[in-house]
Write a protein that holds these residues in place. Structure first.
Motif, PDB file in Angstrom:
ATOM      1  N   LYS A 102     -11.174  -4.253  -8.344  1.00  0.00           N
ATOM      2  CA  LYS A 102     -11.613  -2.999  -9.982  1.00  0.00           C
ATOM      3  C   LYS A 102     -12.886  -3.954  -9.998  1.00  0.00           C
ATOM      4  O   LYS A 102     -13.980  -2.626 -11.031  1.00  0.00           O
ATOM      5  CB  LYS A 102     -10.187  -2.348 -11.420  1.00  0.00           C
ATOM      6  CG  LYS A 102      -9.966  -1.500 -10.665  1.00  0.00           C
ATOM      7  CD  LYS A 102      -8.677  -1.583 -11.897  1.00  0.00           C
ATOM      8  CE  LYS A 102      -7.618  -0.654 -11.590  1.00  0.00           C
ATOM      9  NZ  LYS A 102      -6.441  -0.372 -13.111  1.00  0.00           N
ATOM     10  N   SER A 154       0.700  -1.161  -0.096  1.00  0.00           N
ATOM     11  CA  SER A 154      -0.126  -0.118  -0.049  1.00  0.00           C
ATOM     12  C   SER A 154       0.725   1.208   0.001  1.00  0.00           C
ATOM     13  O   SER A 154       2.029   1.147   0.416  1.00  0.00           O
ATOM     14  CB  SER A 154      -1.562   0.527   1.131  1.00  0.00           C
ATOM     15  OG  SER A 154      -2.019  -1.035   1.351  1.00  0.00           O
ATOM     16  N   TYR A 159      -2.846   4.145  -1.973  1.00  0.00           N
ATOM     17  CA  TYR A 159      -3.080   3.220  -2.945  1.00  0.00           C
ATOM     18  C   TYR A 159      -2.756   1.579  -2.045  1.00  0.00           C
ATOM     19  O   TYR A 159      -2.271   1.422  -1.708  1.00  0.00           O
ATOM     20  CB  TYR A 159      -1.917   3.105  -3.632  1.00  0.00           C
ATOM     21  CG  TYR A 159      -1.136   2.280  -4.658  1.00  0.00           C
ATOM     22  CD1 TYR A 159      -1.615   2.523  -6.410  1.00  0.00           C
ATOM     23  CD2 TYR A 159      -0.312   0.979  -4.475  1.00  0.00           C
ATOM     24  CE1 TYR A 159      -1.293   1.803  -6.595  1.00  0.00           C
ATOM     25  CE2 TYR A 159      -0.115   0.244  -5.172  1.00  0.00           C
ATOM     26  CZ  TYR A 159      -0.858   0.133  -6.606  1.00  0.00           C
ATOM     27  OH  TYR A 159      -0.704  -0.784  -7.537  1.00  0.00           O
ATOM     28  N   HIS A 160      -4.438   1.357  -2.469  1.00  0.00           N
ATOM     29  CA  HIS A 160      -4.500  -0.146  -1.449  1.00  0.00           C
ATOM     30  C   HIS A 160      -4.640  -0.385  -2.208  1.00  0.00           C
ATOM     31  O   HIS A 160      -4.102  -1.359  -2.840  1.00  0.00           O
ATOM     32  CB  HIS A 160      -6.399   0.757  -1.548  1.00  0.00           C
ATOM     33  CG  HIS A 160      -6.897  -0.497  -0.742  1.00  0.00           C
ATOM     34  ND1 HIS A 160      -6.672  -1.570  -0.388  1.00  0.00           N
ATOM     35  CD2 HIS A 160      -7.722  -0.022  -0.380  1.00  0.00           C
ATOM     36  CE1 HIS A 160      -7.479  -2.121   0.388  1.00  0.00           C
ATOM     37  NE2 HIS A 160      -8.765  -1.186   0.857  1.00  0.00           N
ATOM     38  N   SER A 161      -3.800  -1.890  -1.140  1.00  0.00           N
ATOM     39  CA  SER A 161      -3.335  -3.061  -2.143  1.00  0.00           C
ATOM     40  C   SER A 161      -4.129  -4.197  -1.910  1.00  0.00           C
ATOM     41  O   SER A 161      -3.782  -5.480  -2.249  1.00  0.00           O
ATOM     42  CB  SER A 161      -2.447  -3.022  -1.050  1.00  0.00           C
ATOM     43  OG  SER A 161      -2.585  -3.599   0.421  1.00  0.00           O
ATOM     44  N   TYR A 162      -5.450  -4.450  -0.961  1.00  0.00           N
ATOM     45  CA  TYR A 162      -6.318  -5.201  -1.135  1.00  0.00           C
ATOM     46  C   TYR A 162      -5.397  -6.833  -0.694  1.00  0.00           C
ATOM     47  O   TYR A 162      -6.091  -7.260  -1.120  1.00  0.00           O
ATOM     48  CB  TYR A 162      -7.144  -4.654  -2.085  1.00  0.00           C
ATOM     49  CG  TYR A 162      -8.069  -3.951  -3.098  1.00  0.00           C
ATOM     50  CD1 TYR A 162      -9.633  -3.672  -2.283  1.00  0.00           C
ATOM     51  CD2 TYR A 162      -7.012  -3.086  -3.009  1.00  0.00           C
ATOM     52  CE1 TYR A 162      -9.871  -2.360  -2.542  1.00  0.00           C
ATOM     53  CE2 TYR A 162      -8.362  -1.602  -4.092  1.00  0.00           C
ATOM     54  CZ  TYR A 162      -9.330  -1.967  -3.157  1.00  0.00           C
ATOM     55  OH  TYR A 162     -10.405  -0.489  -3.702  1.00  0.00           O
ATOM     56  N   LYS A 210      -0.722  -5.375  -8.034  1.00  0.00           N
ATOM     57  CA  LYS A 210      -0.996  -5.215  -9.548  1.00  0.00           C
ATOM     58  C   LYS A 210      -2.381  -6.089  -9.333  1.00  0.00           C
ATOM     59  O   LYS A 210      -3.470  -5.413  -9.941  1.00  0.00           O
ATOM     60  CB  LYS A 210      -0.219  -5.162 -10.669  1.00  0.00           C
ATOM     61  CG  LYS A 210      -0.838  -4.256 -11.429  1.00  0.00           C
ATOM     62  CD  LYS A 210       0.066  -3.968 -12.320  1.00  0.00           C
ATOM     63  CE  LYS A 210       0.212  -3.637 -13.409  1.00  0.00           C
ATOM     64  NZ  LYS A 210       0.546  -3.480 -14.793  1.00  0.00           N
ATOM     65  N   ARG A 268      -3.777  -7.890  -7.394  1.00  0.00           N
ATOM     66  CA  ARG A 268      -5.228  -7.586  -6.474  1.00  0.00           C
ATOM     67  C   ARG A 268      -5.821  -6.738  -6.666  1.00  0.00           C
ATOM     68  O   ARG A 268      -6.875  -6.095  -6.744  1.00  0.00           O
ATOM     69  CB  ARG A 268      -4.427  -7.708  -5.768  1.00  0.00           C
ATOM     70  CG  ARG A 268      -4.053  -9.277  -4.376  1.00  0.00           C
ATOM     71  CD  ARG A 268      -3.477  -8.854  -3.204  1.00  0.00           C
ATOM     72  NE  ARG A 268      -2.773  -9.700  -2.986  1.00  0.00           N
ATOM     73  CZ  ARG A 268      -3.613 -10.834  -1.714  1.00  0.00           C
ATOM     74  NH1 ARG A 268      -5.026 -10.413  -1.726  1.00  0.00           N
ATOM     75  NH2 ARG A 268      -3.432 -12.026  -1.012  1.00  0.00           N
ATOM     76  N   ARG A 269      -5.339  -5.472  -7.873  1.00  0.00           N
ATOM     77  CA  ARG A 269      -6.580  -4.219  -7.887  1.00  0.00           C
ATOM     78  C   ARG A 269      -6.768  -3.743  -8.498  1.00  0.00           C
ATOM     79  O   ARG A 269      -7.824  -3.751  -8.851  1.00  0.00           O
ATOM     80  CB  ARG A 269      -5.691  -3.023  -7.664  1.00  0.00           C
ATOM     81  CG  ARG A 269      -4.475  -2.615  -6.562  1.00  0.00           C
ATOM     82  CD  ARG A 269      -3.394  -2.034  -6.902  1.00  0.00           C
ATOM     83  NE  ARG A 269      -4.350  -0.827  -7.223  1.00  0.00           N
ATOM     84  CZ  ARG A 269      -4.830   0.414  -6.596  1.00  0.00           C
ATOM     85  NH1 ARG A 269      -4.881   0.806  -5.660  1.00  0.00           N
ATOM     86  NH2 ARG A 269      -5.368   2.098  -7.123  1.00  0.00           N
ATOM     87  N   TYR A 292     -10.957  -7.838   0.499  1.00  0.00           N
ATOM     88  CA  TYR A 292     -12.067  -6.744  -0.431  1.00  0.00           C
ATOM     89  C   TYR A 292     -13.306  -7.542   0.461  1.00  0.00           C
ATOM     90  O   TYR A 292     -14.135  -8.060   0.758  1.00  0.00           O
ATOM     91  CB  TYR A 292     -12.737  -7.453  -1.750  1.00  0.00           C
ATOM     92  CG  TYR A 292     -13.246  -6.929  -2.481  1.00  0.00           C
ATOM     93  CD1 TYR A 292     -13.115  -5.785  -2.958  1.00  0.00           C
ATOM     94  CD2 TYR A 292     -14.676  -6.323  -2.631  1.00  0.00           C
ATOM     95  CE1 TYR A 292     -13.505  -4.693  -3.675  1.00  0.00           C
ATOM     96  CE2 TYR A 292     -15.521  -5.438  -2.476  1.00  0.00           C
ATOM     97  CZ  TYR A 292     -14.756  -4.678  -3.962  1.00  0.00           C
ATOM     98  OH  TYR A 292     -15.653  -3.308  -3.925  1.00  0.00           O
ATOM     99  N   GLU A 348     -11.635   4.044  -1.296  1.00  0.00           N
ATOM    100  CA  GLU A 348      -9.659   4.602  -1.992  1.00  0.00           C
ATOM    101  C   GLU A 348      -9.897   5.887  -1.291  1.00  0.00           C
ATOM    102  O   GLU A 348      -9.688   6.002  -2.820  1.00  0.00           O
ATOM    103  CB  GLU A 348      -9.099   3.769  -3.038  1.00  0.00           C
ATOM    104  CG  GLU A 348      -7.510   4.312  -3.113  1.00  0.00           C
ATOM    105  CD  GLU A 348      -6.799   3.088  -4.369  1.00  0.00           C
ATOM    106  OE1 GLU A 348      -6.567   2.437  -4.234  1.00  0.00           O
ATOM    107  OE2 GLU A 348      -7.549   3.236  -5.537  1.00  0.00           O
TER     108      GLU A 348
END
Length: 381
Positions: free
Chosen positions: A267, A165, A289-292, A260, A262-263, A295, A284
């Protein structure tokens, strides 16, 4: 047997296996060179001066309390929406846990409620605050740092969810604002070492203390015989082996790729669930910058007249294993009994728990599996 899609899963590659095999064929399986190599790589990636790797994230939290000498009469603030280790480390160091409710949008500890507590309970000596970057969304660390300076307490970032993150485009934000950062390398986390954890900081004195405490508090000195050692206090065996360290080191090289992926999954979830009645997707913030790692999807089961337990069982029958992160810690019998806590004192945390489910999210999750998850959620609601 039907394959189950779990909420989280490790991602191991051939390169990881080769690196572990290299250590298995070497002279050191533990207390060898890869421990320090992993520590140096972590410190560089997350922009800290020092790093101590340990057996897991829970021991990392416990050792901070030990090194900071928490004792009976001390108070440590934390969030009720976290894994048990976040508060257990306080109790195991004989200090008193005080829960502060979460922000209803980020699900992280609410700085306004922290200050309200500090003003109201001005006779309580707060030694530290442990903030959790829940699901991968950073806390409001600027506000928490301001409060830590104003009221003179240590700030600890339980960053086990947030590896990768960023805050203000900086992956090193944790050690910029907090005095200590803990991480976990459990298989469902962003990267894994099998089991493992670490404490990162810019505090040389405490880092030296942590390195002693993780290995029985044994001291060896150059002016003594090679076989000589002594202790000044009892310590623990919370060491991390070279086998775990080399796997962690290999995984760390892929952290940006993992985040990336995970994001990208987040999405898809966001696009399909956002603005749907009775569903709330995670936010967010603009500087985040969320690393998820997780979820968390909120479903208003009450309005939909759906039983949450039945919903879980039906999803499981369809091959999808959801999870809840977390049962608020104040609802656990130990904390309930000791502190006489009422869920109504933490309305945001309790409401979040009633509505939240954790959807599967991990790098190897396939598109057809994502579609299956989404289709079944819509079918059931």
């Amino acid at each position: 047997m039907k394959k189950i899609i779990n909420y989280g899963r490790h991602s191991i590659f051939e390169e990881d296996i080769k690196n572990v095999s290299k250590v298995l064929k070497s002279s050191f399986l533990t207390q060898g060179p890869y421990v320090q190599k992993f520590e140096h790589a972590l410190a560089k990636k997350f922009k800290s001066k020092f790093c101590t790797v340990v057996s897991n994230g829970s021991s990392a939290l416990y050792l901070i309390g030990k090194a900071l000498k928490w004792k009976k009469g001390d108070t440590v603030l934390t969030t009720p929406i976290s894994f048990l280790a976040t508060s257990n480390c306080i109790e195991l160091n004989n200090a008193k846990t005080r829960f502060i409710d979460i922000d209803e949008k980020t699900f992280t500890i609410d700085p306004n409620k922290v200050e309200f507590f500090l003003k109201k309970k001005n006779r309580v000596k707060v030694k530290a605050l442990i903030g959790v970057d829940y699901a991968g969304h950073p806390c409001d660390w600027e506000s928490l740092r301001y409060l830590a300076n104003k009221y003179n307490f240590y700030l600890i970032n339980d960053g086990c969810h947030a590896m990768g993150s960023m805050l203000n485009n900086d992956m090193g934000y944790a050690c910029k604002f907090a005095d200590f950062l803990t991480q976990s390398y459990h298989p469902v986390k962003t990267i894994t070492s099998g089991e493992g954890g670490s404490i990162l900081s810019n505090n040389k004195v405490i880092d030296s203390e942590l390195k002693l405490l993780r290995s029985h508090s044994m001291k060896k000195t150059l002016d003594k015989p090679l076989w000589f050692y002594e202790i000044n206090e009892p310590g623990h065996n919370f060491r991390l082996s070279d086998i775990h360290s080399v796997l962690g080191l290999s995984q760390l090289r892929k952290i940006d790729k993992f985040v990336k992926l995970r994001r990208n999954i987040a999405k898809i979830y966001n696009f399909l669930f956002k603005d749907k009645i009775n569903l709330v997707t995670p936010i967010e913030k603009k500087n985040v910058y969320h690393s998820y790692h997780l979820y968390p999807l909120q479903i208003d089961f009450y309005k939909l007249k759906i039983n949450k337990d039945d919903f879980f069982k039906k999803m499981y029958k369809r091959g999808i294993k959801l999870q809840v992160h977390y049962i608020p810690i104040f609802m656990q019998p130990y904390y309930k009994k000791k502190y006489k806590l009422n869920p109504k004192s933490f309305p945001n945390a309790y409401n979040f728990y009633k509505k939240t489910i954790s959807l599967p999210i991990y790098p190897n999750l396939k598109k057809r599996e994502i579609n299956l998850i989404i289709k079944n959620i819509f079918n059931l609601i």
